[in-house]
Design a protein around this motif. Structure first.
Motif, PDB file in Angstrom:
ATOM      1  N   THR A  34       5.109  -1.382  -0.276  1.00  0.00           N
ATOM      2  CA  THR A  34       3.915  -0.542  -0.141  1.00  0.00           C
ATOM      3  C   THR A  34       4.218   0.838   0.431  1.00  0.00           C
ATOM      4  OG1 THR A  34       3.479  -1.683   1.963  1.00  0.00           O
ATOM      5  CG2 THR A  34       2.268  -2.438   0.031  1.00  0.00           C
ATOM      6  N   ASP A  35       5.419   1.052   0.935  1.00  0.00           N
ATOM      7  CA  ASP A  35       5.801   2.372   1.424  1.00  0.00           C
ATOM      8  C   ASP A  35       6.069   3.271   0.213  1.00  0.00           C
ATOM      9  OD1 ASP A  35       8.148   4.351   2.140  1.00  0.00           O
ATOM     10  OD2 ASP A  35       7.104   3.911   4.004  1.00  0.00           O
ATOM     11  N   ASN A  38       9.678   4.361  -0.420  1.00  0.00           N
ATOM     12  CA  ASN A  38      10.490   3.290  -0.987  1.00  0.00           C
ATOM     13  C   ASN A  38      10.155   3.055  -2.455  1.00  0.00           C
ATOM     14  OD1 ASN A  38      11.840   2.892   1.410  1.00  0.00           O
ATOM     15  ND2 ASN A  38      10.502   1.235   2.106  1.00  0.00           N
ATOM     16  N   GLU A 125       6.470  -5.328   3.756  1.00  0.00           N
ATOM     17  CA  GLU A 125       7.012  -4.326   4.667  1.00  0.00           C
ATOM     18  C   GLU A 125       6.171  -4.284   5.935  1.00  0.00           C
ATOM     19  OE1 GLU A 125       9.229  -1.140   1.891  1.00  0.00           O
ATOM     20  OE2 GLU A 125       7.047  -1.083   1.711  1.00  0.00           O
ATOM     21  N   HIS A 127       6.651  -3.168   8.765  1.00  0.00           N
ATOM     22  CA  HIS A 127       6.642  -1.924   9.529  1.00  0.00           C
ATOM     23  C   HIS A 127       5.669  -0.924   8.925  1.00  0.00           C
ATOM     24  CE1 HIS A 127       9.394  -1.513   6.228  1.00  0.00           C
ATOM     25  NE2 HIS A 127       9.640  -0.246   6.464  1.00  0.00           N
ATOM     26  N   ILE A 128       5.105  -1.248   7.780  1.00  0.00           N
ATOM     27  CA  ILE A 128       4.158  -0.374   7.084  1.00  0.00           C
ATOM     28  C   ILE A 128       2.767  -1.003   7.015  1.00  0.00           C
ATOM     29  CG2 ILE A 128       3.635   0.779   4.893  1.00  0.00           C
ATOM     30  CD1 ILE A 128       6.047   1.944   6.372  1.00  0.00           C
ATOM     31  N   GLU A 154      14.992   0.334   3.104  1.00  0.00           N
ATOM     32  CA  GLU A 154      15.646   1.357   3.921  1.00  0.00           C
ATOM     33  C   GLU A 154      17.137   1.047   4.085  1.00  0.00           C
ATOM     34  OE1 GLU A 154      11.311   1.554   5.012  1.00  0.00           O
ATOM     35  OE2 GLU A 154      12.764  -0.009   4.517  1.00  0.00           O
ATOM     36  N   GLN A 326      13.476  11.251   3.258  1.00  0.00           N
ATOM     37  CA  GLN A 326      12.741  11.641   4.465  1.00  0.00           C
ATOM     38  C   GLN A 326      13.656  12.493   5.337  1.00  0.00           C
ATOM     39  OE1 GLN A 326      11.682   7.435   5.359  1.00  0.00           O
ATOM     40  NE2 GLN A 326       9.604   8.234   5.701  1.00  0.00           N
ATOM     41  N   GLU A 329      15.527   9.561   8.744  1.00  0.00           N
ATOM     42  CA  GLU A 329      15.605   8.185   8.267  1.00  0.00           C
ATOM     43  C   GLU A 329      16.867   7.544   8.822  1.00  0.00           C
ATOM     44  OE1 GLU A 329      15.425   9.021   3.982  1.00  0.00           O
ATOM     45  OE2 GLU A 329      17.550   8.517   3.835  1.00  0.00           O
TER      46      GLU A 329
END
Length: 388
Positions: A34-35, A38, A125, A127-128, A154, A326, A329
């Motif tokens: 969903t990022d 990515n 994800e 973290h997202i 990542e 980014q 990163e």
């Protein structure tokens, strides 16, 4: 990993194949991505709303209908991108090799498909994704097990392929050329404001090939140069000032990052001393970059130079960071970082010494870790530049 496909585009299929290996290692049947950064890395899609479902099918499982036929890299019925109606044309052009679903709630649509296909263990994800989104997935994806899997894509993005390194070179070249033009035309001089210099430097990056700026350009003069992330103001540049310029260009989504500190007029003894100290620390950090070296050891190589001079408490941030799609990163290059460098990792090296209320120096390059010695991407001289 292949850098490009036959058309000269990034080989997104190869990147997804690398992700599948990680899914198998982690016992996952699929990953819900969903990022948006990515998603761009894995597909090339650049819209503002999307989700991607990557199945762990690795090309070796062949059903009866495919028996005897070449295995596709992506099973079209299981690896799917979803976006909304604004991007019907764009997704077709940017992601011609994947099935595309159209739904405003893109992630929920892919969860629905994963449930229909009974994919089992689906990573997300964490973290997202928010807690509320995760609850929605669980409620909707009956029979699926949702597994928090932060940082898998990542992890792949840490090592750059040759296509990516080429884009980083182009971004760094745009920034180098912009600064050279600024200096050649006398754009850095007493009487101008920090904002005027910053805006001109940003525009020059566009003129030299940038698609965007990497971040808001830092121009910090005099006492402001002691503030690591100072934002340009109406402060007027004056003779005798340190002027710190931290800036970057973006080309095809890839960022550059460079800092140079200059002096307006003849530098004082303390300015020469501190500049030389940071110069030596930055060189030590660059020279420490090699595959297999710990991130923390690279930080220590530069930091120890500053600490030995008695200014360790004035170096108030990590030595550097990864850079790519980014501006910040993985990996971090800091004294608390864990892990070791790999060949092909792009990082910055940017030590600084800052005297509050007086002035400071930072010198920063973007480099790629290589066997033997790192590849330097930012080529503007690091010798003390005196602007008359």
């Amino acid at each position: 990993m292949s850098a490009v496909d036959g058309s000269g585009r990034p080989d997104h299929a190869a990147r997804r194949a690398g992700l599948r290996d990680l899914l198998v290692e982690n016992g996952l049947d699929a990953l819900l991505v969903t990022d948006l950064v990515n998603i761009r890395y894995l597909t090339g899609f650049t819209g503002s709303n999307a989700a991607l479902l990557v199945h762990s099918w690795d090309g070796s499982q062949v059903d009866e209908e495919r028996a005897g036929q070449p295995a596709a890299e992506d099973p079209p019925e299981r690896t799917v991108i979803c976006t909304d109606g604004r991007y019907i044309t764009q997704v077709g052009e940017q992601v011609p090799d994947l099935r595309a679903e159209i739904a405003r709630a893109s992630a929920r649509r892919l969860v629905e498909l994963a449930g229909e296909w009974q994919l089992g263990r689906v990573g997300f994800e964490s973290h997202i994704v928010t807690v509320d989104q995760q609850r929605g997935f669980v409620e909707q994806g009956s029979g699926l097990e949702f597994v928090p899997t932060p940082g898998l894509v990542e992890q792949l993005r840490t090592v750059k392929d040759e296509y990516e390194i080429g884009r980083l070179r182009a971004a760094c070249a745009a920034a180098d050329s912009a600064l050279a033009t600024l200096l050649d035309r006398g754009g850095l001089r007493p009487g101008r404001t920090e904002r005027q210099v910053a805006r001109e430097l940003e525009w020059l990056m566009f003129e030299h090939g940038a698609d965007a700026i990497s971040f808001e350009t830092i121009v910090a003069a005099g006492a402001n140069s002691a503030v690591p992330h100072h934002r340009p103001t109406g402060a007027v540049l004056a003779a005798g000032d340190f002027v710190k310029l931290d800036f970057g260009a973006t080309v095809d989504g890839y960022h550059s990052d460079m800092t140079r500190t200059m002096v307006l007029g003849e530098p004082s003894d303390w300015q020469r001393e501190i500049y030389q100290l940071v110069y030596e620390a930055q060189r030590a950090g660059r020279e420490a970059l090699a595959p297999g070296v710990a991130y923390a050891a690279v930080d220590a190589a530069a930091r120890s130079v500053i600490e030995a001079a008695g200014y360790g408490d004035l170096f108030v941030h990590g030595l550097g960071h990864g850079v790519g799609l980014q501006i910040h990163e993985a990996p971090p290059v800091a004294k608390s970082a864990t892990g070791t460098l790999l060949d092909g990792v792009a990082v910055t090296v940017e030590p600084g010494v800052y005297f509050p209320g007086r002035g400071g120096v930072r010198i920063e390059d973007t480099l790629v870790v290589r066997a033997g010695e790192p590849e330097l991407l930012t080529h503007t001289s690091k010798d003390l530049t005196v602007v008359d």
